[in-house]
Write an enzyme that holds these catalytic residues in place. Structure first.
Site, mmCIF file in Angstrom:
data_model
loop_
_atom_site.group_PDB
_atom_site.id
_atom_site.type_symbol
_atom_site.label_atom_id
_atom_site.label_comp_id
_atom_site.label_asym_id
_atom_site.label_seq_id
_atom_site.Cartn_x
_atom_site.Cartn_y
_atom_site.Cartn_z
ATOM 1 N N GLY A 95 0.796 -1.230 0.000
ATOM 2 C CA GLY A 95 0.000 0.000 0.000
ATOM 3 C C GLY A 95 0.823 1.271 0.000
ATOM 4 C CB THR A 96 -0.213 4.687 1.046
ATOM 5 O OG1 THR A 96 -1.371 4.694 0.217
ATOM 6 C CG2 THR A 96 0.391 6.073 1.125
ATOM 7 C CG ASP A 101 -5.171 5.972 5.612
ATOM 8 O OD1 ASP A 101 -4.997 5.705 6.817
ATOM 9 O OD2 ASP A 101 -4.313 6.527 4.898
ATOM 10 C CG HIS A 105 21.424 6.792 35.213
ATOM 11 N ND1 HIS A 105 20.953 8.066 34.946
ATOM 12 C CD2 HIS A 105 22.760 6.914 35.471
ATOM 13 C CE1 HIS A 105 21.967 8.913 35.052
ATOM 14 N NE2 HIS A 105 23.063 8.249 35.360
HETATM 15 P P1 FAD Z 1 -3.116 2.131 1.970
HETATM 16 O O1 FAD Z 1 -1.789 1.886 2.557
HETATM 17 O O2 FAD Z 1 -3.347 3.403 1.258
HETATM 18 O O3 FAD Z 1 -3.381 0.895 0.989
HETATM 19 C C1 FAD Z 1 -4.513 0.817 0.194
HETATM 20 C C2 FAD Z 1 -4.185 0.011 -1.036
HETATM 21 O O4 FAD Z 1 -5.408 -0.251 -1.716
HETATM 22 C C3 FAD Z 1 -3.293 0.735 -2.041
HETATM 23 O O5 FAD Z 1 -2.154 -0.041 -2.321
HETATM 24 C C4 FAD Z 1 -4.182 0.904 -3.278
HETATM 25 O O6 FAD Z 1 -3.441 0.751 -4.496
HETATM 26 C C5 FAD Z 1 -5.158 -0.248 -3.103
HETATM 27 N N1 FAD Z 1 -6.442 -0.027 -3.786
HETATM 28 C C6 FAD Z 1 -7.226 1.085 -3.787
HETATM 29 N N2 FAD Z 1 -8.344 0.868 -4.508
HETATM 30 C C7 FAD Z 1 -8.263 -0.396 -4.966
HETATM 31 C C8 FAD Z 1 -9.112 -1.208 -5.760
HETATM 32 N N3 FAD Z 1 -10.283 -0.773 -6.236
HETATM 33 N N4 FAD Z 1 -8.698 -2.460 -6.046
HETATM 34 C C9 FAD Z 1 -7.523 -2.938 -5.582
HETATM 35 N N5 FAD Z 1 -6.694 -2.221 -4.836
HETATM 36 C C10 FAD Z 1 -7.061 -0.974 -4.512
HETATM 37 N N6 FAD Z 1 1.573 6.430 8.767
HETATM 38 C C11 FAD Z 1 2.237 6.055 9.877
HETATM 39 O O7 FAD Z 1 1.642 5.435 10.767
HETATM 40 N N7 FAD Z 1 3.566 6.341 10.047
HETATM 41 C C12 FAD Z 1 4.266 7.027 9.115
HETATM 42 O O8 FAD Z 1 5.460 7.267 9.304
HETATM 43 C C13 FAD Z 1 3.591 7.445 7.945
HETATM 44 N N8 FAD Z 1 4.262 8.121 6.985
HETATM 45 C C14 FAD Z 1 3.600 8.485 5.840
HETATM 46 C C15 FAD Z 1 4.295 9.209 4.880
HETATM 47 C C16 FAD Z 1 3.659 9.602 3.716
HETATM 48 C C17 FAD Z 1 4.433 10.380 2.677
HETATM 49 C C18 FAD Z 1 2.290 9.245 3.501
HETATM 50 C C19 FAD Z 1 1.596 9.631 2.226
HETATM 51 C C20 FAD Z 1 1.592 8.536 4.456
HETATM 52 C C21 FAD Z 1 2.230 8.162 5.646
HETATM 53 N N9 FAD Z 1 1.562 7.471 6.654
HETATM 54 C C22 FAD Z 1 2.227 7.110 7.799
HETATM 55 C C23 FAD Z 1 0.146 7.098 6.522
HETATM 56 C C24 FAD Z 1 0.024 5.609 6.106
HETATM 57 O O9 FAD Z 1 0.722 5.406 4.903
HETATM 58 C C25 FAD Z 1 -1.435 5.236 5.956
HETATM 59 O O10 FAD Z 1 -2.137 5.563 7.135
HETATM 60 C C26 FAD Z 1 -1.580 3.742 5.685
HETATM 61 O O11 FAD Z 1 -0.878 3.361 4.540
HETATM 62 C C27 FAD Z 1 -3.042 3.367 5.561
HETATM 63 O O12 FAD Z 1 -3.159 2.011 5.305
HETATM 64 P P2 FAD Z 1 -4.399 1.413 4.504
HETATM 65 O O13 FAD Z 1 -4.168 -0.055 4.466
HETATM 66 O O14 FAD Z 1 -5.658 1.921 5.055
HETATM 67 O O15 FAD Z 1 -4.289 2.022 3.034
#
Ligand code: FAD
Ligand code: NAD
Length: 464
Positions: free
Chosen positions: A43-44, A311, A443
């Protein structure tokens, strides 16, 4: 015949892949669907978020320390040079290693992986290209995307989102960051350390809204000392990309005269929004609020058998929160007591110094009319921090005035993100500040500052 599953998970970020692992562990037949064009899982967070940003934060912090701090320790490094291509490569290597790790975990837990965009055609039916997956349960784990700013079109070269800011081919001379939140301060820090002039334009009159006010104020002072420029209470109303520069129009947030700012690059990071397009949610009747956030009750959406996590639902947009949602959601599907305590989810900003926070801020306690006590301890009085010349920041613990229960903890300081864990545990276990104060801490460690802040709640700090 369509493939039959117990659970189809759409999205392979921390929410989705942790749900998949837990499903495998509990003996559910699971499949995870991911549409990322790189075909990588994670993911992200793993591909363009937590991991690559931390790889650059770590490397750029060492670069700056080597240029500025090593000589104080008697370490000579000769002429400092930057090989940006290598720095970006080690970041890409970290991403590659961890995304491969997720692939391995899917195999190990007998989770099928289907690459392509998933669309819910009806409860129990997900289409991916030509293929149909039939299932008892669907989990939407599609994460979030960049919130666009009208008039400032992202081209991922000069006007970038966080994704483009992880891969600038050269260090911009002047980078304007729109949004003084987590991404702006982390990635702004990276490029400042590597030599860019950085200006943060923030709509509100403070940075890091949502964090404890005292933390945000002191942190802004620290960043200013490091050379970051701030334009608070300001908004960018337009951007013009010229041959060699970008011209931004900036106005006071309350309206007024427009000012032009010239720069080489612009990072747009004014928040993220749920990623739900193309999923077919309207057709199947999954309810979302005005901002597109999927409405849930213990991860159940408005449609039976369709669940959502991470998210794309309410709560902090954090990887570990998504991960906990994923595990709890699968446990509920499996008839177990899945649960997430949203009062004990830490937030960390991985700048130097780091900021870490859990529970309530002072502002929130005041607004709720809670009677609370405060214990505070500065790193300038902590022996390890003094020895290492890393004295910026403090620990602040907020406890209920009657019960002494820990309600919040806010830290600025090196490795604050590691130090916060004991306060998270205290809140999770319903602990009191006295529990931390009477617990032995090694410490000399920075963790002693957490203990001293806890002692400070009852006024018996020993070291300050
Ligand atoms: P995501 O990680 O966004 O994964 C969702 C996935 O679903 C994606 O890969 C997408 O391609 C896929 N998808 C979407 N629609 C479809 C579909 N229709 N069919 C198939 N696949 C699909 N959080 C932290 O806790 N610590 C950090 O240090 C941190 N740093 C970050 C830095 C940056 C630059 C960014 C942008 C975010 C950061 N975050 C951090 C936030 C964190 O990345 C997100 O909170 C987290 O990734 C959310 O997880 P998720 O599984 O909900 O979604
Ligand atoms: P954010 O919500 O942290 O900050 C956005 C900032 O932009 C706010 O300060 C807001 O007031 C400001 N803003 C909004 N509109 C504006 C405008 N028109 N002009 C100027 N400023 C404006 O959002 P982000 O930094 O984009 O990060 C998005 C999400 O990613 C966050 O929710 C965060 O949880 C997550 N994230 C987490 C980490 C981490 O945990 N270390 C790191 C990066 C991202």
């Amino acid at each position: 015949m369509a493939d039959q599953y117990d659970v189809v998970i759409i999205g392979a970020g921390p929410g989705g892949y942790n749900a998949a692992i837990r499903a495998g562990q509990l003996g559910l037949k699971a499949v995870i669907v991911e549409k990322r064009s790189s075909k990588k899982l994670g993911g992200t967070c793993l591909n363009v978020g937590c991991i690559p940003s931390k790889a650059l934060l770590h490397a750029s912090e060492l670069y700056e320390a080597a240029g500025k701090d090593f000589d104080k320790l008697g370490i000579g490094v000769g002429k400092l040079t930057l090989d940006l291509a290598q720095m970006l490569k080690q970041k890409d290597d970290a991403v590659e290693g961890l995304t491969k790790g997720v692939e391995f975990l899917m195999k190990k837990n007998k989770v099928d992986v289907v690459l392509g965009a998933g669309e819910i055609v009806a409860p129990g039916r997900v289409r991916v290209g030509e293929r149909e997956l039939q299932t008892k349960h669907i989990i939407i784990a599609t994460g979030s995307d960049v919130t666009p700013l009208p008039g400032v079109d992202i081209d991922e070269e000069r006007i970038v989102s966080s994704t483009g800011a992880l891969s600038f081919a050269s260090v911009p001379k002047h980078l304007v960051v729109i949004g003084g939140g987590v991404i702006g301060l982390e990635l702004g820090s990276v490029w400042r350390r590597l030599g860019a002039e950085v200006t943060v334009v923030e709509f509100l009159d403070r940075i890091l809204p949502g964090m404890d006010g005292e933390v945000s104020k002191q942190f802004q002072r620290i960043l200013k000392k490091q050379g970051v420029n701030f334009k608070l209470s300001s908004k960018v109303t337009g951007a013009e990309t010229l041959k060699t520069k970008v011209k931004l129009s900036v106005e006071p947030a309350a309206g007024g005269e427009t000012e032009a700012i010239d720069c080489d690059a612009v990072l747009v990071c004014i928040g993220r929004r749920p990623h739900t397009e193309g999923l077919g949610l309207e057709k199947v009747g999954v309810k979302m609020d005005k901002r597109g956030i999927i409405e849930t009750d213990r991860f159940k959406t408005s449609v039976d058998g369709i669940w959502a996590i991470g998210d794309c639902i309410h709560g902090p947009m954090l990887a570990h929160k998504a991960e906990d949602d994923g595990v709890a959601c699968i446990e509920l599907i499996a008839g177990k007591a899945g649960h997430v305590n949203y009062d004990a989810v830490p937030g960390v900003v991985y700048t130097y110094p780091e900021i870490a926070s859990v529970g309530k801020t002072e502002e929130e306690l005041k607004e709720a009319g809670v009677n609370y006590k405060v214990g505070k301890f500065p790193f300038a009085a902590n022996s390890r921090a003094k020895t290492n010349h890393e004295t910026d920041g403090f620990v602040k613990i907020l406890a209920d005035a009657e019960t002494d229960r820990v309600l919040g903890c806010h830290i600025i300081g090196r490795e604050a993100g590691e130090l916060i864990a004991e306060a998270v545990l205290a809140i999770e276990f319903g602990g009191a500040s006295e529990d931390i104060a009477r617990t032995s801490h090694a410490h000399p460690t920075r963790s002693e500052a957490v203990r001293q802040a806890a002692m400070g709640v009852e006024g018996w700090t020993m070291q300050a």
